[in-house]
Design an enzyme around this catalytic site. Structure first.
Site, PDB file in Angstrom:
ATOM      1  N   ASP A 130       0.585  -5.829   3.017  1.00 28.70           N
ATOM      2  CA  ASP A 130       1.936  -5.378   2.686  1.00 28.70           C
ATOM      3  C   ASP A 130       2.829  -6.462   2.094  1.00 28.70           C
ATOM      4  OD1 ASP A 130       3.639  -3.197   2.419  1.00 28.70           O
ATOM      5  OD2 ASP A 130       4.727  -3.682   4.249  1.00 28.70           O
ATOM      6  N   ASP A 168      -2.570   0.920   0.642  1.00 34.64           N
ATOM      7  CA  ASP A 168      -1.897  -0.083  -0.202  1.00 34.64           C
ATOM      8  C   ASP A 168      -2.769  -1.235  -0.672  1.00 34.64           C
ATOM      9  OD1 ASP A 168       0.349   1.389   0.435  1.00 34.64           O
ATOM     10  OD2 ASP A 168       1.163  -0.081   1.813  1.00 34.64           O
ATOM     11  N   ASP A 319       9.417   4.536   8.738  1.00 28.78           N
ATOM     12  CA  ASP A 319       8.859   3.780   7.615  1.00 28.78           C
ATOM     13  C   ASP A 319       9.274   2.319   7.653  1.00 28.78           C
ATOM     14  OD1 ASP A 319       7.601   5.993   6.451  1.00 28.78           O
ATOM     15  OD2 ASP A 319       9.445   6.605   5.464  1.00 28.78           O
TER      16      ASP A 319
END
Length: 344
Positions: A130, A168, A319
């Site tokens: 991330d 991701d 989130d």
């Protein structure tokens, strides 16, 4: 997070029900809890499995939504309980934690097998995860990650499971968020993970491939090839995002055509009202208001290439620390209720 196409947004936290906890849940035991912000025991919630013919995935009877449901029911808050049941009664992804991968994978798959269902597992521990955003972290190095994957595989064994691999991870290579120095290792780790998981008898593996907001599908297709999608069952789209099922299917078909017709799955957990289009474009993916639950999980889809609609992201978990939300992955009762109430 890389804003425009909006990463998966959430991801960990409040997710780890270890083997003992799962066993207790299946046995019908409960754990105490409050009547509002903190979920309580789910024993009285009456959470059951969905019909296997349309939805073969396991509903966790002791997940955050089930516990919230039990708390509301105990407090006599029937309206809120009815709304949260829309979430608690559906199978959602179990995000495996970094500390006890074998124990967690074994607990979830054993619980699922016990009731004749398939566990949906999400693996999210790639190094340099991330890019330092809300869900930063991951394994400290490549060897640690390989050991973690091996632990997950041992925990799954021959039991049925469907794995969504590393939300991701590929897109952060494509968009440049992950430094070039780490690219070769990441591709190697993903290929190794696919190989290890596909060595299992009853495990399906789908590599995360971003969402319909991504404007460069050719780059995603190349990344999927380098990550070993040819040996996987396919790829996943819209993980933790909000693009409509129609748009996600179109994106999936486009990608599939570029990589030899591979199948895919779609995360429909929160896409009932489509993506948020107001406010700061860089934060539209993060706890957007006015969203709704999407099509419930099922293997009966509108496209022959789409193997399933899944709730990979767990509705009601934050989130990140934006728009008043708690840390990424933490249960947020208000947001859960808003999602449910917006769903028709």
């Amino acid at each position: 997070m890389y804003r425009t196409w909006g990463a998966r947004s959430s991801v960990r936290g409040g997710i780890s029900v270890v083997a003992l906890g799962v066993a207790l849940a299946v046995a019908g035991c409960s754990s105490g809890g409050g009547d509002d912000g903190e979920p309580g025991g789910a024993a009285s919630a009456g959470v059951t499995q969905q019909p296997e013919r349309t939805d073969p995935f396991w509903v966790n009877p002791d997940g955050n939504a089930a516990r919230q449901l039990a708390s509301y029911a105990k407090a006599g808050r029937t309206d809120e309980a009815g709304q949260i049941r829309k979430i608690a009664g559906q199978p959602t992804g179990e995000w495996i934690g970094p500390e006890n991968p074998e124990q967690e994978a074994r607990g979830f798959t054993e619980a699922a097998e016990r009731v004749g269902r398939t566990a949906l597992l999400v693996l999210y521990d790639i190094p340099h995860r991330d890019c330092g955003q809300y869900s930063q972290g991951g394994a400290g190095d490549g060897d640690t990650y390989r050991a973690w994957i091996d632990g997950v595989a041992r925990g799954i064994g021959d039991r049925p499971s469907t794995v969504v691999l590393e939300p991701d991870a590929l897109l952060h290579l494509v968009d440049g968020c992950t430094p070039e120095d780490f690219h070769a290792e990441r591709y190697d780790l993903l290929r190794g993970a696919v190989d290890r998981l596909k060595s299992l008898k009853n495990t399906k593996v789908y590599l995360d491939a971003g969402n319909a907001g991504w404007g460069h599908p050719d780059q995603v297709a190349d990344a999927l090839r380098q990550a070993g999608v040819d040996k996987a069952d396919g790829f996943a789209v819209n993980v933790s995002n909000f693009y409509s099922t129609k748009d996600s299917l179109a994106y999936g078909r486009d990608l599939s055509a570029k990589i030899g017709g591979k199948h895919f799955v779609v995360d429909t957990s929160r896409n009932g009202n489509g993506p948020y289009t107001q406010g700061d474009p860089d934060e539209r993916w993060c706890n957007p208001p006015g969203r709704a639950l999407g099509t419930p999980p099922t293997t009966r889809t509108a496209d022959a290439l789409a193997d399933a609609y899944l709730w990979v992201k767990r509705p009601g978990e934050s989130d990140g620390e934006c728009k008043g939300g708690p840390k990424a992955g933490q249960w947020w009762p208000k947001y859960a209720l808003d999602l449910a109430r917006a769903t028709h």
